[in-house]
Design an enzyme around this catalytic site. Structure first.
Site, PDB file in Angstrom:
ATOM      1  N   LYS A  53       0.613  -1.338   0.035  1.00 44.86           N
ATOM      2  CA  LYS A  53      -0.327   0.134   0.435  1.00 44.86           C
ATOM      3  C   LYS A  53       0.932   0.988  -0.456  1.00 44.86           C
ATOM      4  O   LYS A  53       0.225   2.299  -0.997  1.00 44.86           O
ATOM      5  CB  LYS A  53      -0.551   0.076   1.049  1.00 44.86           C
ATOM      6  N   GLN A  97      -4.110  -2.047   9.985  1.00 44.03           N
ATOM      7  CA  GLN A  97      -4.321  -2.872   9.043  1.00 44.03           C
ATOM      8  C   GLN A  97      -4.597  -4.159  10.049  1.00 44.03           C
ATOM      9  O   GLN A  97      -4.078  -4.411  11.064  1.00 44.03           O
ATOM     10  CB  GLN A  97      -2.594  -3.427   8.593  1.00 44.03           C
ATOM     11  N   ASP A 120     -10.346   2.412   4.319  1.00 44.60           N
ATOM     12  CA  ASP A 120     -11.147   1.086   3.994  1.00 44.60           C
ATOM     13  C   ASP A 120     -12.609   0.739   4.089  1.00 44.60           C
ATOM     14  O   ASP A 120     -12.874   0.238   4.376  1.00 44.60           O
ATOM     15  CB  ASP A 120     -10.186   0.227   5.442  1.00 44.60           C
TER      16      ASP A 120
END
Ligand code: GUN
Length: 285
Positions: A53, A97, A120
């Site tokens: 990412k 994460q 997200d």
């Protein structure tokens, strides 16, 4: 008939060209999109995902910072950092994460991210909007799948879409997005009896079961579009999806590979959401 591959890597490359232009337009208004990635513990797969990412951010000119915590860190410290990032005007997107060490309350941590920086799309505000048929910042994997289907020109209205997997990250939001587009949606899960009864009706089959070989060619409707969300590591170190690719690709009309399919789109959508959040921060986009 051998299925045509849906090349997620190629679609992502095309999208990156568009992101670069949007980043450059923001630059001319004095804004550089910024993403903060929070990594907790020492999960090797999470290390790889965050590195991927961060690299994608660099490729399109998005500023990125990583914040790391040890596996034993107090939850309060993570939430305090998120509160600081929520207030930081240089940061437009925040991601934590997953998975988190089981000791931590993932819900409390994820819900402390401001909805307009939740790139997200896991915040309840963003998830809830989808129930009403809107997408504000949508979860990256389902958004990537929808983008992929659209770029491939696959019609959704009136077609049978079967989703295997009911996770909050993939299955449930994807089902809502497909419903919003007029598909007839069935959501199966690990308890579903006689899975093939459902898969054999699917014009579009999306498999997010987290287990290799859940679907094979004998379970497909001829000509189906198959989207494989699984990323499983085999004992020999190779990556494989949830679908038995060899048999499925003989029956499907189109199929995503693993790797090089959905995974690439997920990362691309994280960048898309970060750029969108930066645009919205100045009233554009
Ligand atoms: N772990 C597995 N998928 C995801 C994702 O989409 N976002 C984050 N933050 N963690 C994940």
């Amino acid at each position: 008939m051998a299925a045509i591959l849906i090349d997620g890597a190629a679609i992502a490359r095309e999208l990156y060209a568009d992101f670069k232009q949007r980043v450059s337009a923001l630059g001319s208004r004095g804004v550089r999109p910024g993403l903060a990635a929070i990594l907790i513990g020492d999960n090797p797969a999470s290390e790889v995902y965050v590195r991927t990412k961060t690299r994608a951010c660099a490729e399109v000119g998005v500023h990125s910072v990583q914040h790391r915590f040890g596996v034993d860190c107090p939850e309060r410290e993570v939430v305090e950092l998120i509160n600081c990032l929520n207030a930081d005007p240089a940061i437009h997107g925040i991601l934590v994460q997953l998975p988190l060490p089981p000791r931590l309350n993932a819900e409390r941590i994820l819900q402390s991210i401001a909805a307009d920086k939740d790139v997200d799309g896991f915040n309840w505000t963003n998830l809830g909007a989808m129930v009403a048929g809107h997408t504000l910042l949508a979860p990256c994997t389902p958004l990537g799948i929808m983008t992929m289907l659209d770029r491939e020109g696959i019609a959704l209205e009136g077609r049978n879409a079967v989703v295997i997997g009911r996770s909050v990250i993939v299955g449930k939001p994807l089902a809502l997005m497909l419903i919003a587009r007029g598909a007839t949606v069935t959501v199966c899960n690990s308890k579903t009896r006689d899975l093939r009864q459902y898969t054999s009706l699917a014009d579009i089959l999306i498999v997010a079961a987290g287990k290799p070989g859940v679907v094979d060619g004998s379970m497909l409707k001829p000509g189906a579009v198959v989207i494989d969300v699984g990323i499983n590591r085999l004992p020999d170190g190779k990556l494989t999806g949830d679908v038995d690719f060899a048999s499925a690709s003989l029956v499907a009309s189109r199929i995503t590979p693993v790797p090089g399919g959905v995974g690439r789109m997920t990362v691309a959508m994280l960048i898309a959401n970060t750029v969108t959040a930066a645009e919205r921060s100045i009233g554009a986009g």
